[in-house]
Design a protein around this motif. Structure first.
Motif, mmCIF file in Angstrom:
data_model
loop_
_atom_site.group_PDB
_atom_site.id
_atom_site.type_symbol
_atom_site.label_atom_id
_atom_site.label_comp_id
_atom_site.label_asym_id
_atom_site.label_seq_id
_atom_site.Cartn_x
_atom_site.Cartn_y
_atom_site.Cartn_z
ATOM 1 N N LEU A 1 0.825 -1.204 0.000
ATOM 2 C CA LEU A 1 0.000 0.000 0.000
ATOM 3 C C LEU A 1 0.863 1.259 0.000
ATOM 4 C CD1 LEU A 1 -2.928 0.919 0.002
ATOM 5 C CD2 LEU A 1 -2.861 0.925 2.508
ATOM 6 N N TYR B 1 2.645 1.513 -3.448
ATOM 7 C CA TYR B 1 1.671 1.822 -4.490
ATOM 8 C C TYR B 1 1.244 3.291 -4.441
ATOM 9 C CZ TYR B 1 -2.718 2.136 -7.026
ATOM 10 O OH TYR B 1 -3.721 2.542 -7.871
ATOM 11 N N THR B 2 0.827 3.757 -3.270
ATOM 12 C CA THR B 2 0.337 5.127 -3.173
ATOM 13 C C THR B 2 1.437 6.139 -3.464
ATOM 14 O OG1 THR B 2 0.694 5.071 -0.758
ATOM 15 C CG2 THR B 2 -1.522 4.591 -1.556
ATOM 16 N N ARG C 1 2.370 5.945 -7.273
ATOM 17 C CA ARG C 1 1.329 6.548 -8.089
ATOM 18 C C ARG C 1 1.299 8.063 -7.928
ATOM 19 N NH1 ARG C 1 -3.790 7.511 -9.676
ATOM 20 N NH2 ARG C 1 -4.627 6.194 -11.329
ATOM 21 N N THR D 1 -1.439 3.202 -13.663
ATOM 22 C CA THR D 1 -1.893 2.464 -12.494
ATOM 23 C C THR D 1 -1.352 1.044 -12.519
ATOM 24 O OG1 THR D 1 -3.935 3.765 -12.407
ATOM 25 C CG2 THR D 1 -3.923 1.676 -11.217
ATOM 26 N N GLY E 1 1.096 -0.587 -9.674
ATOM 27 C CA GLY E 1 0.716 -1.833 -9.000
ATOM 28 C C GLY E 1 1.772 -2.903 -9.155
ATOM 29 N N GLN F 1 -0.887 -7.880 -8.604
ATOM 30 C CA GLN F 1 -1.111 -6.569 -8.012
ATOM 31 C C GLN F 1 -1.341 -5.504 -9.072
ATOM 32 O OE1 GLN F 1 -1.579 -5.862 -4.683
ATOM 33 N NE2 GLN F 1 -1.622 -8.099 -4.667
ATOM 34 N N THR G 1 -4.864 -6.197 -10.099
ATOM 35 C CA THR G 1 -5.800 -5.930 -9.008
ATOM 36 C C THR G 1 -6.006 -4.439 -8.804
ATOM 37 O OG1 THR G 1 -5.258 -7.989 -7.847
ATOM 38 C CG2 THR G 1 -6.216 -6.218 -6.536
ATOM 39 N N TRP G 2 -4.917 -3.677 -8.724
ATOM 40 C CA TRP G 2 -5.047 -2.232 -8.521
ATOM 41 C C TRP G 2 -5.746 -1.582 -9.710
ATOM 42 C CZ3 TRP G 2 -5.056 -0.189 -4.057
ATOM 43 C CH2 TRP G 2 -4.199 -0.621 -3.038
ATOM 44 N N TYR H 1 -9.401 -2.667 -9.637
ATOM 45 C CA TYR H 1 -10.080 -2.086 -8.483
ATOM 46 C C TYR H 1 -10.388 -0.609 -8.734
ATOM 47 C CZ TYR H 1 -11.146 -0.132 -3.978
ATOM 48 O OH TYR H 1 -11.780 0.536 -2.980
ATOM 49 N N GLU H 2 -9.386 0.143 -9.168
ATOM 50 C CA GLU H 2 -9.586 1.569 -9.408
ATOM 51 C C GLU H 2 -10.654 1.788 -10.478
ATOM 52 O OE1 GLU H 2 -8.088 4.133 -7.910
ATOM 53 O OE2 GLU H 2 -6.226 3.411 -7.024
ATOM 54 N N SER I 1 -6.329 6.027 -5.052
ATOM 55 C CA SER I 1 -5.235 6.821 -5.589
ATOM 56 C C SER I 1 -5.027 8.053 -4.740
ATOM 57 C CB SER I 1 -5.551 7.237 -7.027
ATOM 58 O OG SER I 1 -5.901 6.123 -7.803
#
Length: 309
Positions: free
Chosen positions: A201, A204-205, A208, A227, A231, A288, A291-292, A295-296, A308
């Motif tokens: 997490l 990723y954050t 991004r 994205t 991920g 991942q 998934t990211w 998901y987004e 995000s």
């Protein structure tokens, strides 16, 4: 994980609908289901590589040799051993994780409001890590029996124990080994999943956000590919750093005996703690990323809350 603003100046938190938790669960489940079904061969190969010591006379093989052996002995379908259990576990786990992630994030932000420069502070990074770790730990604990079933079914052709399905496996393990069997390897699972999710997490954050800043300077908006890349980077980094507990978890759940880091290192050397790391990193990196991205996309189109920065 700062609060997002739309063009009207409202934060995403103020726009959340009462069903936002359901949206997060559906978005996470969809992402987990798709990625798990596609990438199951990597998980099967990883499990076989980590479990080689459980078979007398077995030698450790590379990822490609292991895949070749599976196809030769069981056919191409062997690479999808346990795919049903894997899809159920991953879809439920991802859905529950994102549901908990949103709820835990909301509670943490309410109790510890972010400062204007929070995205740059170490406190904010620690908070993000904690949110990811706690959310995954709760999900992993609740779904541990499915993780045990998934691992056993991926190894079933080599172990000699056949299950007719996920329900049959749960009942069989529960009847023969009790709750201890269904929750075997929970400690090593949490030792793997908590830091993995925290690191995932955070990376990723932050990745991004850096990409978002770069695109803003270029006068361009973020794309789904951005994205996907963020991920992939977060998944690869977090997976490599948390691989040793996964080796421990696999062996405990397959053999149901006490296995420790010390015993593995003493018997096989320090490199044994990274057995099966290549297929797992390949799977998790792609998983991942998918998934990211999913998901987004799903969360945005269903009116939910994207994560995000």
């Amino acid at each position: 994980m700062g609060r997002q603003r739309d063009d009207g100046g409202e934060t995403s938190e103020t726009k959340r609908s009462p069903e936002s938790g359901v949206t997060s669960f559906l978005a996470g489940s969809s992402a987990g289901l798709v990625s798990s079904g596609i990438l199951q061969p990597f998980e099967v190969i990883k499990t076989r590589m980590q479990a080689h010591k459980l078979r007398p006379g077995s030698i450790n093989k590379s990822m490609f040799k292991t895949a070749g052996c599976v196809v030769r002995d069981e056919g191409i379908r062997g690479l999808w051993s346990g795919v049903t259990a894997s899809c159920v576990r991953t879809a439920a786990g991802a859905g529950l994780y994102f549901l908990l992630l949103e709820r835990v994030t909301k509670e943490v932000n309410a109790r510890f409001p972010e400062s204007p420069n929070a995205s740059q502070s170490s406190v904010a990074l620690m908070k993000t890590f904690a949110v990811g770790a706690v959310s995954r730990s709760l999900a992993a604990t609740l779904l541990c029996p499915l993780t045990v079933v998934k691992t056993r079914m991926e190894y079933t052709s080599m172990s000699g124990t056949a299950y007719t399905g996920v329900t049959n496996a749960l009942v069989t393990i529960g009847r023969t080994e009790g709750m201890r069997g269904l929750f075997s390897g929970l400690g090593s699972t949490l030792l793997r999943d908590a830091p993995f999710s925290g690191l995932n997490l955070v990376v990723y954050t932050q990745t991004r956000k850096m990409m978002q800043d770069m695109r803003a300077k270029e006068g361009r908006a973020m794309t789904p590919f951005d994205t996907f890349v963020a991920g992939a980077i977060s998944g690869g980094v977090a997976t490599f750093l948390t691989h040793p507990p996964d080796v421990l978890r696999t062996r405990i759940q397959l053999r149901s005996v006490n296995v420790t880091f010390a015993s593995v290192v003493a018997d096989e050397g320090i490199r044994a703690l990274w057995v099966g790391s290549l297929p797992r990193i390949a799977r998790r990196t792609l998983q991942q990323a998918m998934t990211w991205s999913l998901y987004e996309y799903v969360a945005k189109n269903l009116g939910g809350t994207a994560l995000s920065p």
